[in-house]
Enzyme design. Sequence first.
Site, PDB file in Angstrom:
ATOM      1  N   GLY A 186       0.800  -1.217   0.000  1.00  0.00           N
ATOM      2  CA  GLY A 186       0.000   0.000   0.000  1.00  0.00           C
ATOM      3  C   GLY A 186       0.830   1.263   0.000  1.00  0.00           C
ATOM      4  O   GLY A 186       2.009   1.270   0.370  1.00  0.00           O
ATOM      5  N   VAL A 241       0.527   5.403   1.251  1.00  0.00           N
ATOM      6  CA  VAL A 241      -0.229   6.280   2.143  1.00  0.00           C
ATOM      7  C   VAL A 241      -0.047   7.724   1.688  1.00  0.00           C
ATOM      8  O   VAL A 241       1.083   8.164   1.428  1.00  0.00           O
ATOM      9  CB  VAL A 241       0.216   6.119   3.613  1.00  0.00           C
ATOM     10  CG1 VAL A 241      -0.617   7.027   4.518  1.00  0.00           C
ATOM     11  CG2 VAL A 241       0.084   4.672   4.057  1.00  0.00           C
ATOM     12  N   LYS A 260      -4.900   5.287   2.714  1.00  0.00           N
ATOM     13  CA  LYS A 260      -4.049   4.133   2.419  1.00  0.00           C
ATOM     14  C   LYS A 260      -4.679   3.374   1.268  1.00  0.00           C
ATOM     15  O   LYS A 260      -5.818   2.922   1.368  1.00  0.00           O
ATOM     16  CB  LYS A 260      -3.911   3.227   3.638  1.00  0.00           C
ATOM     17  CG  LYS A 260      -3.004   2.027   3.403  1.00  0.00           C
ATOM     18  CD  LYS A 260      -2.841   1.211   4.671  1.00  0.00           C
ATOM     19  CE  LYS A 260      -1.906   0.032   4.451  1.00  0.00           C
ATOM     20  NZ  LYS A 260      -1.724  -0.763   5.684  1.00  0.00           N
ATOM     21  N   ASP A 276       2.120  -7.244  13.730  1.00  0.00           N
ATOM     22  CA  ASP A 276       3.103  -6.437  12.998  1.00  0.00           C
ATOM     23  C   ASP A 276       3.420  -5.169  13.780  1.00  0.00           C
ATOM     24  O   ASP A 276       3.575  -4.087  13.203  1.00  0.00           O
ATOM     25  CB  ASP A 276       2.586  -6.101  11.597  1.00  0.00           C
ATOM     26  CG  ASP A 276       3.710  -5.624  10.661  1.00  0.00           C
ATOM     27  OD1 ASP A 276       4.889  -5.915  10.956  1.00  0.00           O
ATOM     28  OD2 ASP A 276       3.415  -4.962   9.653  1.00  0.00           O
TER      29      ASP A 276
END
Length: 514
Positions: A36, A38, A53, A152
Amino acid sequence: MESSRGSSFSSIASILDVVPYQKLVDLHYISKGGYGVVFRAQHSDWRMTVAVKCLQFDSPMGEGERNSLLKEAEVLHRARFSHIIQIYGICNEPEFLGIVTEYMSNGSLDQLLYQKETYPTLPWSLRLRILYEIALGVNFLHNMNPPLLHHDLKAQNILLDGEFHVKIADFGLSKWRRLTMSKSSGFKSPTAGGTVIYMAPEQYEPNKAKRADVKHDMYSYSIIMWEVLSRKQPFEDATNPVQVMFSVLQGSRPDTSEESLPLDIPNRETLLALMTSSWSQNPNERPSFIKCLMELEPVVRTFNELTLLEDVLYLKRAKGNCELNLFSASYEKLNGDLKSLNIPVQAMNAEPHSLSSHLQDVSFRQSAGVLHQFPPAPSLPPYNIMSTTPDNRDSSFFTESFFQGAAHQWIQSKREDIINQMTEACLNQSLDALISRDLIMKEDYELISTKPTRTAKVRQLLDTCDNQGEDFARIIVQKLKDNKQMGLQPYPELSTMSSPFSYMSLMSTQLKNN
């Protein structure tokens, strides 16, 4: 395939607002991740800054990436909490799929820790508040039903709002923990992902990662904790990810000596014990986030609200000075380029949006509790505005070195007299006028108003004035005159020009007309 794609979006769209792409204007690139990109954008109807995003424009929109982004949107919708990034809606176009969230004006924890020229000093009170708020956010996720595991956690995914409060982001790899999953089903390799230095050792070995575990997040948190306390990169000597994995499997962890973790860390032994237990090789020996919060709460409480307020204000000024220094350097370079081309500098003011008016837009003004962003320098892409500029803790504008207004000079010459003679009523009127004109930040106002005596309040007001523009000083002088503080006469003559940039613009116009 198309039907499943449509049903996935329909289920998300039924619970989230759909944001038309045309409503997102003035897009500026912020960062790029695994799948992705942003952007910062303005929503034309909402009249506010948002983050977008979206899937990468330069690659085909695969079903896996699409589903991952839709899943992240669903997770953000369900995980509504003060320290989790807030989602506003989803944008779905034939060639564009993105999620629209709140915009974090102070970037990521990674930037705060490692942009040392911008932030040469990070107060301990804020470092510990950040650690506490991360733990609060993850604890909320783990107490959802079913528990949500982030999987994450890293400094780049910890975002900071206008007051440097934590917002956890990037749930692309998060997992809903299936409590009914039998251990025998764990022989398959878990989904790959995450950043190696933050991954728990059992995640390297598929036969040990029998199911998604809350203790994975605790290990990641311990590495973040080490980063926050040391402001160093974990395993920075490693040359490749395999070397990190091998070292961690052998029990190696970041250095905990005073060379990396200085002795002046508040409650150092408590924090060290919490951190080392959190990165234990055995997941069962790692504490829960509830236990982590219980350990951190008394440590955070050692700092009062006023200390935190002052430390937040210091970081804002450090960032603001960095941006002003960058703008100053850019202006000087542009000025030099124009001279080398024999172009008169005043020609820059020929257009309605002149450099003068551009600079007047740059301020420390605050609206709705969020510090305004500085407009990009004319010669730089907007997303590079905070790249590598050196920081300077001196809080004065770069212009003050060559132009200081009459009001500022008068206040400096009469400083002690003002402290002795300014009445409480005059002080309050000055503060009210500064607030109504958006010339004072909330933190500065609270620092002044919370001082115990009139003298201390006035002194703090004048200290603040030293770091502000001429308009700020003019308000103080005018209120002193209005309240007939005769002992301070003679007062300066206040011209109609409110700043050196107004003066520059006026002179340029006169030269042009002549």
